[in-house]
Design an enzyme around this catalytic site. Sequence first.
Site, PDB file in Angstrom:
ATOM      1  N   LYS A  50       0.998  -0.907   0.171  1.00 56.06           N
ATOM      2  CA  LYS A  50       0.639  -0.099   0.221  1.00 56.06           C
ATOM      3  C   LYS A  50       0.583   1.262  -0.111  1.00 56.06           C
ATOM      4  O   LYS A  50       2.029   1.180   0.447  1.00 56.06           O
ATOM      5  CB  LYS A  50      -0.450   0.182   1.148  1.00 56.06           C
ATOM      6  CG  LYS A  50      -1.812   1.201   1.006  1.00 56.06           C
ATOM      7  CD  LYS A  50      -3.035   1.053   2.564  1.00 56.06           C
ATOM      8  CE  LYS A  50      -3.801   2.315   2.142  1.00 56.06           C
ATOM      9  NZ  LYS A  50      -4.969   2.033   3.873  1.00 56.06           N
TER      10      LYS A  50
ATOM     11  N   SER B 105     -10.228   2.669   2.927  1.00 49.54           N
ATOM     12  CA  SER B 105      -8.657   3.458   2.192  1.00 49.54           C
ATOM     13  C   SER B 105      -8.176   2.095   1.059  1.00 49.54           C
ATOM     14  O   SER B 105      -7.570   2.909  -0.125  1.00 49.54           O
ATOM     15  CB  SER B 105      -8.409   3.974   2.838  1.00 49.54           C
ATOM     16  OG  SER B 105      -7.014   3.439   3.506  1.00 49.54           O
TER      17      SER B 105
ATOM     18  N   SER C 105     -10.439   0.070   7.382  1.00 46.44           N
ATOM     19  CA  SER C 105      -9.587   0.175   5.949  1.00 46.44           C
ATOM     20  C   SER C 105      -8.777  -1.055   5.221  1.00 46.44           C
ATOM     21  O   SER C 105      -8.194  -1.215   4.199  1.00 46.44           O
ATOM     22  CB  SER C 105      -8.932   1.433   6.150  1.00 46.44           C
ATOM     23  OG  SER C 105      -8.849   2.456   5.363  1.00 46.44           O
TER      24      SER C 105
END
Lengths: 493, 496
Positions: free
Chosen positions: A78, A159, A183
Site C-alpha cells: 500500500k 482506503s 480500511s
Amino acid sequence: MSDLTDLGVAAIRDGVRDGAFSAHEVAEAFNANVAKAKGLNAFIIDTPEHALAAADQADRDRAEGKLKPLSGVPLGIKDLFATKGYQTTAGSSMLGGFEPVYESTVSRHLFGAGAGMLGKLNMDEFAMGSSNETSAYGNVISPWRRSDGGNAALTPGGSSGGSAAAVAARLAPGVTGTDTGGSIRQPAAFVGITGIKPTYGRCSRYGMVAFASSLDQAGPMARDVRDCAILLQAMAGYDPKDSTSLQLDVPAWEASLSSDIRGKRIGIPKEYRIEGVPEEIDRVWEQGIAWMRDAGAEIVEVSLPHTRYALPTYYIIAPAEASSNLARYDGVKYGRREMPDKGGLADMYQATRAAGFGAEVKRRIMIGTYVLSAGFYDAYFNQAQKVRALIARDFEQVWQHCDYLLTPTAPSAAFAIGEKMADPIAMYLNDVFAVPASLAGLPAMSVPAGLNDQGLPLGLQIIGRAFDEQGVLNAGLAFEERAGFTARPESWW
Amino acid sequence: MADASVYRIQGATGEWEVVIGLEVHAQVTSNAKLFSGASTEFGAEPNTQVSLVDAAFPGMLPVLNEECVRQAVRTGMALGAQINAWSRFDRKNYFYADLPQGYQISQLYHPIVGEGSIEIEADGATKTVGIERIHIEQDAGKLMHDQHPSFSYVDLNRSGVALMEIVSKPDMRSPEEAGAYVRKLRSILRYVGSCDGNMEQGSMRADVNVSVRKPGEPFGTRTESKNVNSVRFIMAAIEYEANRQVDILEGGGSIVQETRLFDPDKGETRSLRSKEDAHDYRYFPDPDLLPLELTPAFLEECRASLPELPDAKRARYEEALGLSAYNAQVLTAEAETARWFEALLAEAALKAGKPETQVAKAAANWLISDLFGALNRLGRTVEDSPVSPAQGAELLALIGDGTLSGTLGKQVFEIMLETGQDPARIVEERGLKQTSDTGAIEAVIADVMAANADKVAEYRAGKDKLFGFFVGQTMKAMAGKGNPQVVNELLKKALG
C-alpha cells in the site's frame, strides 16, 4: 504458467521450496497480470524489477538452502508505507514524486523475510475514504461487477482499495493494508478476500504515513486466513522506533492455526442490528452464526451498549489527530510547493495546501481543527476521548461472556463509483461496524461469507480480545472451512 | 513569604508596585535531542544535526530520550519541587517555517514537575520565589533572513532540542529580584548539570511577565515579553515595561494583554501580537507517545545523583569550615568556584597534614583575594585559570610551613601566573626561600647595627619607633627572605 497467479501465499512459498516452480516464474506471472490490469488502476507505480530481484534472490537462496519465510512471494505494498527509493505518495498529490530515503518497518520486515514488491498500491488520499475515490491517482475499479447485466463500475472499498482489488484480481497473492477505521476489513469484504487488522501496536507505524496515530494499524490482506497468518507474522514485531508498538514476542500464528473452536463462545452483539441495513446483510450474518454453531461454538447474545456512539467518536478523534499529523505538509521541506508570485510564507502555506490536498482531506482537517479549537475542545475532543474509554470498557465486559464477536463487516455490498461521494455522512456510515474495534484497539478480521443476489461478495467480521490474533485467526479458519467461498470475479480488464 | 522589596514606581497618582513572573527556557544538557538521536552541539554548520524525525518526514515518530527526562527530574528535585510520576506530552499546533512538524511536542496538561521554590537575596533581604511547574518540550529551528534576496532559509539544527520551561509564580516585585532569581536559577542548573546556563548561546532565555498595581490591590493585566536573553536585558525589560504600563494607566488607558518583544538596542519593548490574534494552539495529547511513568527506582537514581546544592554548600562552609558569610557566598555562587575551592582545600589539607577545617580560612582568603584578583586582572575565570588547585595548595603549604613569607608568597604567585610553574620549583630555582637561620640573621643584624650606630643609640635612648627601621634594613639586606618573626625576635634581643 499464468495459473501460478491462482496460488496464494502459502502455496507459492511451498511450491518454491519444493521446486514445483521457480520464484522467478512466479514474479513474472504476477508482473504480467499487473501489467495487463491497468483498467483497475490498482497500482500507482509498478515495480516489476523489485519483484524479480527478490525472486531471483529467493531462487539462489533455495539453491543454497537458505530459504526465508516469504522467499518467492511477491506482494503489493500500500502506498502509505515508505519504501526506500520508490515513490511513496499516500495517494496524495502533496507527495507526488516523493521518494523516501528510508524504509518503513513493515516493508523492511517483509523484504527481509524474502518477499518482493510488485508495486505501490493505490489508496484513498492519506487513507481517508471508504471507496478509494479520494485518491489523487484516480479511482480503483473493483474487479467485481453486479450480475444484473449492467456494467456499473463498482468501488473496491477503501482506503485499502488498490490492495483489495489487486488480491481479488490475482495481481498479487497478498498485500499490505492499513486500517484506521475499517480500511482493511471493509475493502476485503467488498471484494471477497480476507484481511486482518491486528491489535493496535502489533505492527510498527514507523515509516507508515500517519493518518490518525492512535488508530492506524497495518495488516495483511490475502486470499484466505492462512495466508493472512503468514504475512502478519512477518509484518509484526516490537520496534523501538515506534513508542506505541507492543513489546511482545510475535506468536507462531501459522503453526498454531486450528479450526477446532468447539466450546468457544461466540458473541452476537445486539447493538450491531441496525435499522436500515439491507436484509441481505442480516441473512449472511444468520448464515455465519449457523456455521459457527455447526463448528461447535456456543452462540451467545451480548451487549455493547455504547456502540451507537462509536461512529461519531471516531469522526472526532480521527480527524483531530489527522489535522495535526498533516500539518507537516506545508511546502517547506519536501513534497509539493506552490509559491504564488511575490507571496510570503502564509501565501505559500495556503496555496500549497489548497492545491496539494483533495476535498475529503480538507474536510477532515477542518473537522479536526474545529474539534480541537478553544471553546470546542471539551465538548468534542475531550468528550470523544471519554466515550472511547467507555467503548473499550464495553469490550472488556463482553469478554466475560464470550471469546469472539461475529458481526457484519460493512452495512452493504460494494456500491457504485460516484454513488456516495456527494454525501459524506452516507460514506462515513460504511465504517459503522468497523470503528468500535478500532477505537478499542482490538484485532478484527473480515472473512468472505458469500454472494448477495447481485453476485457481489459479502463479508463477516470476527473481533477478538487484545493480543488474541490467534483466536481470531482460528475462528476465521473454522468459518472459512464452512463458508467454502470460492467465487472470483471474471476478468474483463 | 517575606515581601521585603520596597521597589516602587513613583507615578503622578502615587506609588505603583510591579508584579513579575518569569518563564525560563533552559536547554537540557544532553548529547541527543528530546525525541531523536541527532546531536545538540552548538555552532555546527546549518542543517548538519537534523534527523528525519527533526525534519518531520512522513511516517517518522518521536522516541523519548531518557537522559532529558532524568535532567528535568533532577532539576525539579534541586528546586524541592513535586515530581509527577505520571506525566504526558501534548502537541501545541501552529504553522511556522521553523517548526517542521507543524506542532511542538510539549506538556500542557500534565507537566513532569510541579510546585517548588527558590531562595533569593535581593534588595538586602532574603525571599522565597515559588516555582509553578517545569515541563519539557522541543525547541524550534531558526530562520535566516540574510541569505537570499527574496527567500528566508531555515536551519533545523535546534529543531527538536530539549528545553525545560521553568515557570515561576508571580512572586517577584522588582527588577533586582528578577535578576537575582535568574542568577540563582542559573547557578542551580549549573550545579545540577542539567543546563549550561549559557545565555549568549541561547541555552537560557526568559519570557518576562509584567504587570503593575497600586500596593494592596489585585493583580493588574500583564504583558509577556518573549525570549529575553540576558539578566541585564530581563531587568531592563521589566523596568521599561512597568514604567510604560504606569504611564498608560495614569493617562486613563488600560493595559492590553499581549505578547511583546524586547529590543536590547533601544531598551524598549514593542507589541508583537495581542490576545485577540493570539494563536489557538489546539493542544491535545500526542498520540505518538505513551504517558511518561517514572518508577521509584528511577526517581531514587535521580535523587542519588544530585550534587550538594549552593544553599546547602554555603551553610556547610559557614558552619563546618568556619568561613565568613561573605566568603561562603562568594565561593558557592558558581559551581565551578566551589569545585575549585574544594579541590584546593583537599590538597591543602593533605599537604599540611591537617584537617580541612584548619586550612579552610587561609585557602578561602587566598582564593578570593589573590586568585580572584589575578583572574580579574587577566580576564579569566577559574575554569581557565593558569594556576591549578594543586599548585595553589602547594603555595599555601609553603606559606604555612614558613618556607615563604606572605610577601614572598605573593611574589611566587605572580611568577606562577606568568609561567604556570609549580611554586616549589620557583622557590628552588630562584632561591626565594625564606630563612629562619638565626646565625645568618644575627650576622646581618650585627652588620646593620654596626652601620647605624647612631640610630641604635637613639633607639636605646627611648625612640621605640626606630624598631621598624631596623626591621626594614635587615629585610632589605636579606633581599626580603628573612623570616619576619625571627627577624623581629632577634632584633629585639640584639637591641636590648
